[in-house]
Design a protein around this motif. Sequence first.
Motif, PDB file in Angstrom:
ATOM      1  N   TYR A  81       0.809  -1.224   0.000  1.00 50.51           N
ATOM      2  CA  TYR A  81       0.000   0.000   0.000  1.00 50.51           C
ATOM      3  C   TYR A  81       0.840   1.270   0.000  1.00 50.51           C
ATOM      4  CZ  TYR A  81      -4.086  -2.925   0.642  1.00 50.51           C
ATOM      5  OH  TYR A  81      -5.072  -3.868   0.461  1.00 50.51           O
ATOM      6  N   LEU A  82       2.160   1.138   0.080  1.00 51.78           N
ATOM      7  CA  LEU A  82       3.024   2.312  -0.092  1.00 51.78           C
ATOM      8  C   LEU A  82       2.782   2.961  -1.453  1.00 51.78           C
ATOM      9  CD1 LEU A  82       6.377   1.012   1.436  1.00 51.78           C
ATOM     10  CD2 LEU A  82       5.052   2.971   2.250  1.00 51.78           C
ATOM     11  N   LEU A  83       2.266   2.187  -2.388  1.00 52.64           N
ATOM     12  CA  LEU A  83       1.958   2.731  -3.720  1.00 52.64           C
ATOM     13  C   LEU A  83       0.941   3.870  -3.656  1.00 52.64           C
ATOM     14  CD1 LEU A  83       1.797  -0.540  -5.834  1.00 52.64           C
ATOM     15  CD2 LEU A  83       3.495   1.295  -6.037  1.00 52.64           C
ATOM     16  N   LEU A  84       0.212   3.985  -2.574  1.00 58.92           N
ATOM     17  CA  LEU A  84      -0.780   5.053  -2.424  1.00 58.92           C
ATOM     18  C   LEU A  84      -0.155   6.366  -1.956  1.00 58.92           C
ATOM     19  CD1 LEU A  84      -3.607   2.958  -0.723  1.00 58.92           C
ATOM     20  CD2 LEU A  84      -3.526   3.733  -3.099  1.00 58.92           C
ATOM     21  N   LEU A  85       1.139   6.342  -1.681  1.00 58.44           N
ATOM     22  CA  LEU A  85       1.830   7.522  -1.165  1.00 58.44           C
ATOM     23  C   LEU A  85       2.727   8.145  -2.236  1.00 58.44           C
ATOM     24  CD1 LEU A  85       3.041   6.112   2.283  1.00 58.44           C
ATOM     25  CD2 LEU A  85       0.975   7.459   1.817  1.00 58.44           C
ATOM     26  N   PRO A  86       3.036   9.439  -2.082  1.00 56.67           N
ATOM     27  CA  PRO A  86       4.005  10.056  -2.987  1.00 56.67           C
ATOM     28  C   PRO A  86       5.385   9.407  -2.790  1.00 56.67           C
ATOM     29  CG  PRO A  86       2.988  11.706  -1.546  1.00 56.67           C
ATOM     30  CD  PRO A  86       2.486  10.366  -1.115  1.00 56.67           C
ATOM     31  N   GLU A  87       6.193   9.463  -3.813  1.00 57.74           N
ATOM     32  CA  GLU A  87       7.490   8.793  -3.781  1.00 57.74           C
ATOM     33  C   GLU A  87       8.380   9.265  -2.617  1.00 57.74           C
ATOM     34  OE1 GLU A  87      10.969   7.939  -6.995  1.00 57.74           O
ATOM     35  OE2 GLU A  87       8.897   7.960  -7.732  1.00 57.74           O
ATOM     36  N   TRP A  88       8.343  10.550  -2.305  1.00 55.94           N
ATOM     37  CA  TRP A  88       9.200  11.056  -1.227  1.00 55.94           C
ATOM     38  C   TRP A  88       8.761  10.531   0.140  1.00 55.94           C
ATOM     39  CZ3 TRP A  88       7.953  14.975   2.520  1.00 55.94           C
ATOM     40  CH2 TRP A  88       6.662  15.496   2.413  1.00 55.94           C
ATOM     41  N   CYS A  89       7.476  10.192   0.274  1.00 55.38           N
ATOM     42  CA  CYS A  89       6.993   9.584   1.520  1.00 55.38           C
ATOM     43  C   CYS A  89       7.386   8.103   1.568  1.00 55.38           C
ATOM     44  CB  CYS A  89       5.486   9.746   1.643  1.00 55.38           C
ATOM     45  SG  CYS A  89       4.964  11.456   1.926  1.00 55.38           S
ATOM     46  N   VAL A  90       7.391   7.443   0.428  1.00 52.93           N
ATOM     47  CA  VAL A  90       7.845   6.059   0.356  1.00 52.93           C
ATOM     48  C   VAL A  90       9.324   5.999   0.751  1.00 52.93           C
ATOM     49  CG1 VAL A  90       8.267   4.083  -1.167  1.00 52.93           C
ATOM     50  CG2 VAL A  90       6.163   5.438  -1.429  1.00 52.93           C
ATOM     51  N   GLU A  91      10.103   6.960   0.259  1.00 48.08           N
ATOM     52  CA  GLU A  91      11.527   7.001   0.570  1.00 48.08           C
ATOM     53  C   GLU A  91      11.752   7.142   2.081  1.00 48.08           C
ATOM     54  OE1 GLU A  91      15.629   8.970  -1.139  1.00 48.08           O
ATOM     55  OE2 GLU A  91      13.701   9.805  -1.772  1.00 48.08           O
ATOM     56  N   HIS A  92      10.898   7.916   2.717  1.00 51.76           N
ATOM     57  CA  HIS A  92      10.972   8.053   4.185  1.00 51.76           C
ATOM     58  C   HIS A  92      10.835   6.689   4.854  1.00 51.76           C
ATOM     59  CE1 HIS A  92       8.107   8.169   7.704  1.00 51.76           C
ATOM     60  NE2 HIS A  92       9.224   8.617   8.256  1.00 51.76           N
ATOM     61  N   VAL A  93       9.883   5.879   4.396  1.00 54.06           N
ATOM     62  CA  VAL A  93       9.661   4.557   4.988  1.00 54.06           C
ATOM     63  C   VAL A  93      10.861   3.645   4.710  1.00 54.06           C
ATOM     64  CG1 VAL A  93       8.169   2.510   5.003  1.00 54.06           C
ATOM     65  CG2 VAL A  93       7.144   4.794   4.846  1.00 54.06           C
ATOM     66  N   VAL A  94      11.403   3.731   3.514  1.00 56.55           N
ATOM     67  CA  VAL A  94      12.577   2.929   3.166  1.00 56.55           C
ATOM     68  C   VAL A  94      13.722   3.242   4.127  1.00 56.55           C
ATOM     69  CG1 VAL A  94      14.377   2.578   1.413  1.00 56.55           C
ATOM     70  CG2 VAL A  94      11.958   2.615   0.741  1.00 56.55           C
ATOM     71  N   VAL A  95      14.018   4.529   4.313  1.00 54.69           N
ATOM     72  CA  VAL A  95      15.104   4.938   5.207  1.00 54.69           C
ATOM     73  C   VAL A  95      14.783   4.564   6.645  1.00 54.69           C
ATOM     74  CG1 VAL A  95      16.422   6.912   6.095  1.00 54.69           C
ATOM     75  CG2 VAL A  95      15.862   6.775   3.653  1.00 54.69           C
ATOM     76  N   HIS A  96      13.534   4.723   7.054  1.00 53.60           N
ATOM     77  CA  HIS A  96      13.110   4.381   8.410  1.00 53.60           C
ATOM     78  C   HIS A  96      13.466   2.922   8.724  1.00 53.60           C
ATOM     79  CE1 HIS A  96      10.187   4.770  11.872  1.00 53.60           C
ATOM     80  NE2 HIS A  96      10.267   3.452  11.758  1.00 53.60           N
TER      81      HIS A  96
END
Length: 188
Positions: free
Chosen positions: A129-144
């Motif tokens: 469901y990360l696909l529902l977020l903007p790419e920069w927010c997905v990147e935040h989760v990746v780094v998290h």
Amino acid sequence: MTIQLTYRRTSRLSMRIVKNGDVHVSAPIGMSKKEVEEFINQHQEWIVEARKKTAERQNQRADFYSQLPLTTKAQKVEATERLRAMVEPMLERHAKVMGVSPSSVRYKPMISRWGICNVKEHSICYSTYLLLLPEWCVEHVVVHELCHLLEPSHNARFHALMDRYYPRWKEARKETRKIAKGERGCNK
């Protein structure tokens, strides 16, 4: 509506509404059932309002996740491939800079979390469901999740790592929460 009463080592009565609309009441050990019933009766208006708000939040949540249909195997495979194509370059770039390397990365349709890091196994799982977020927010989760390979808990060190490796993390987290609540913000 079900009312669940639990006696605990606490100094006061408290009450909350859970996702399914039930009422959970915590009472001090030894308090009479009569006192608890009076408390519940005195707060009937609050219960009605809180149950209404909880139902609204659950509906908003269902509406949000239904934007990405994942009912068939084909839909799941296609969504996973789209997410993998977005996440893999982010993972490579950030893992290299951070000096970490997850043992495995998986994707599955989780609605309770955006990502999970198993520190012992060094594995990471991301929600489709990360696909529902903007790419920069997905990147935040990746780094998290990568930061959890360096620091398992959400302590000061973890936040310092987030500040270092993804300085916009607080803004991204705030935006992610707004989007998931159905409040469309700006997608930077």
